[in-house]
Design an enzyme around this catalytic site. Structure first.
Site, short mmCIF file in Angstrom:
data_model
loop_
_atom_site.label_atom_id
_atom_site.label_comp_id
_atom_site.label_asym_id
_atom_site.label_seq_id
_atom_site.Cartn_x
_atom_site.Cartn_y
_atom_site.Cartn_z
N GLY A 177 -5.48 3.51 5.43
CA GLY A 177 -4.27 3.18 4.62
C GLY A 177 -4.74 3.15 3.13
O GLY A 177 -4.10 2.50 2.45
N TYR A 204 -0.43 -15.07 10.22
CA TYR A 204 0.43 -15.59 11.25
C TYR A 204 -0.61 -15.17 12.46
O TYR A 204 -0.24 -15.32 13.62
CB TYR A 204 1.67 -15.06 11.27
CG TYR A 204 2.04 -13.55 11.41
CD1 TYR A 204 1.23 -12.52 11.47
CD2 TYR A 204 3.16 -13.11 10.22
CE1 TYR A 204 1.39 -11.08 11.18
CE2 TYR A 204 3.48 -11.90 10.08
CZ TYR A 204 2.73 -10.96 10.53
OH TYR A 204 2.92 -9.60 10.20
N PHE A 213 7.56 -4.27 10.91
CA PHE A 213 9.06 -4.51 10.65
C PHE A 213 9.48 -5.75 11.11
O PHE A 213 9.07 -6.26 12.19
CB PHE A 213 9.70 -3.18 10.73
CG PHE A 213 9.60 -2.88 12.30
CD1 PHE A 213 10.40 -3.44 13.22
CD2 PHE A 213 8.84 -1.94 12.50
CE1 PHE A 213 10.44 -3.17 14.46
CE2 PHE A 213 8.62 -1.56 13.89
CZ PHE A 213 9.38 -2.19 14.72
N ASP A 261 -3.70 10.11 12.08
CA ASP A 261 -3.07 8.85 12.68
C ASP A 261 -4.10 8.12 13.79
O ASP A 261 -4.73 8.60 14.73
CB ASP A 261 -2.01 9.63 13.83
CG ASP A 261 -0.89 8.42 14.33
OD1 ASP A 261 -1.62 7.29 14.70
OD2 ASP A 261 0.31 8.59 14.53
N GLY A 311 -0.50 0.81 -1.63
CA GLY A 311 -0.63 -0.60 -1.48
C GLY A 311 -1.92 -1.48 -1.66
O GLY A 311 -2.73 -1.05 -2.53
#
Ligand SMILES: CCCCCC(=O)SCCNC(=O)CCNC(=O)[C@H](O)C(C)(C)COP(=O)(O)OP(=O)(O)OC[C@H]1O[C@@H](n2cnc3c(N)ncnc32)[C@H](O)[C@@H]1OP(=O)(O)O
Ligand SMILES: NC(=O)c1ccc[n+]([C@@H]2O[C@H](COP(=O)([O-])OP(=O)(O)OC[C@H]3O[C@@H](n4cnc5c(N)ncnc54)[C@H](OP(=O)(O)O)[C@@H]3O)[C@@H](O)[C@H]2O)c1
Length: 298
Positions: free
Chosen positions: A33, A167, A117, A85, A37
């Site tokens: 990734g 979390y 999401f 992936d 970001g």
């Protein structure tokens, strides 16, 4: 004069490195990734310290744009991009093969790629649950396994940094899939630090607090107060959000020679926001009402 709360001081601006120049010269760092970001922010700080980089994620075009940006960072080594992936273990092995052929076996693996999401738990389809858990936990495991096997076979040391979320400890109402997956990622850190420590492989976790950035998915951005990186945020003890390069500095430290006795640890970089709990808290609003959704996706 009145002493007004100012929150935690701003960090030095982007461009400063947290470690000595060349700390990662001759080292290969693989960031999943790494094209968007926080992954890109982390890759940038490794590049600044001289690392050769491999960034891996699914979208080839966006990876190539990031590859060019990273190669232009002052001090950067070579930068390669690998479309992959991380849910596919064969493709994961191919990424390591390609990295080894082009740059050498990665010395550092940053498991940053994840999926998320918001959704009421009861609305998640089996496939929705699987998508998030397979990317965030199982994909992280496939990358980690490949990295570990190759270092064990070669008898070489290595360092892994898993990007988590707070979390993992607290649970995440509205994010049951992601919170469960991140708890698994944190557990891997604690297990593998012991299993692989004898072979010289370190593994640590790094948990970002709220770090807004331009690449955030609409789903995640929509549930947050929109804020620029480092912007003021009166709802956090720090009175500000995080700046992505702060997280990059923490990652470069955790994987560096200066943290060789640190393993099995998860470092939280969130201005103590996750500790802000009290028996008297804001009124409970059910997740379904917060998200404006009917039952079962309706
Ligand atoms: C709060 C701070 C924490 C922040 C943490 C992060 O930022 S984490 C990083 C956030 N970044 C990302 O998530 C980037 C990557 N995300 C993605 O690629 C996507 O969002 C993805 C997770 C759905 C994975 O994409 P895939 O292409 O594998 O999956 P696909 O699109 O086929 O969807 C898989 C299943 O999920 C369901 N699905 C997708 N989005 C959904 C949504 N918003 N609410 C409910 N369900 C949803 C689909 O309907 C489908 O189920 P059905 O087949 O049953 O219909
Ligand atoms: N931003 C925050 O405030 C925050 C807070 C807590 C935790 N985090 C954590 O920080 C990390 C980075 O998040 P971010 O905010 O930077 O989000 P982001 O920009 O959406 O990054 C997610 C990255 O993962 C890649 N990815 C997703 N699925 C993949 C797959 N199956 N295979 C390979 N790569 C995949 C994406 O690229 P492709 O889509 O091209 O594959 C993307 O580059 C995540 O672990 C996240 O949980 C972020």
């Amino acid at each position: 004069m009145e002493n007004l709360p100012r929150g935690l001081p701003a960090p030095p601006p982007p461009g400063a490195a947290a470690l000595p120049p060349g700390t990662y010269a001759g080292q290969v760092v693989l960031v999943t990734g790494g094209g968007t970001g926080l992954g890109k922010a982390i890759a940038t700080e490794f590049a600044r310290l001289g690392a050769d980089l491999v960034i891996a994620s699914r979208r080839a075009e966006q990876l190539e744009a990031a590859r060019r940006e990273l190669a232009a960072v002052p001090g950067a080594g070579r930068v390669a991009a690998a479309a992959c992936d991380i849910r596919d273990p064969e493709r994961v092995a191919e990424v390591f093969d390609a990295a080894e052929a082009a740059l050498g076996l990665p010395d550092v693996l940053v498991n940053n790629a994840a999926a998320n999401f918001p959704s009421p738990a009861e609305d998640l389809s089996p496939n929705a649950w699987r998508a998030v858990v397979d990317i965030t936990l199982t994909g992280t495991w496939f990358m980690t396994r490949e990295f570990g096997r190759r270092h064990l076979a070669a008898g070489t040391p290595g360092s892994i940094v898993n990007i988590g979320a707070s979390y993992a400890w607290t649970g995440g109402p509205g994010f049951s899939h992601s919170a469960a997956a991140k708890a698994g990622v944190k557990s891997l850190v604690e297990t593998l630090a012991v299993e692989w420590g004898p072979y010289g492989i370190q593994i640590n976790g790094l948990v970002p607090g709220l770090f807004p950035h331009a690449d955030m998915t609409e789903d995640i951005r929509g549930g947050l107060e929109r804020a620029a990186p480092g912007a003021r945020d009166a709802r956090q003890p720090a009175l500000r959000v995080g700046a992505p390069h702060e997280l990059g500095w923490a990652a470069t430290f955790l994987a560096s020679p200066y943290a060789r006795f640190v393993t099995g640890h998860t470092l939280v970089v969130d201005g103590a926001n996750w500790q802000r709990r009290s028996v008297v808290a804001p009124e409970v609003v059910p997740v379904r009402e917060q998200l404006g959704r009917g039952p079962f996706g309706g």
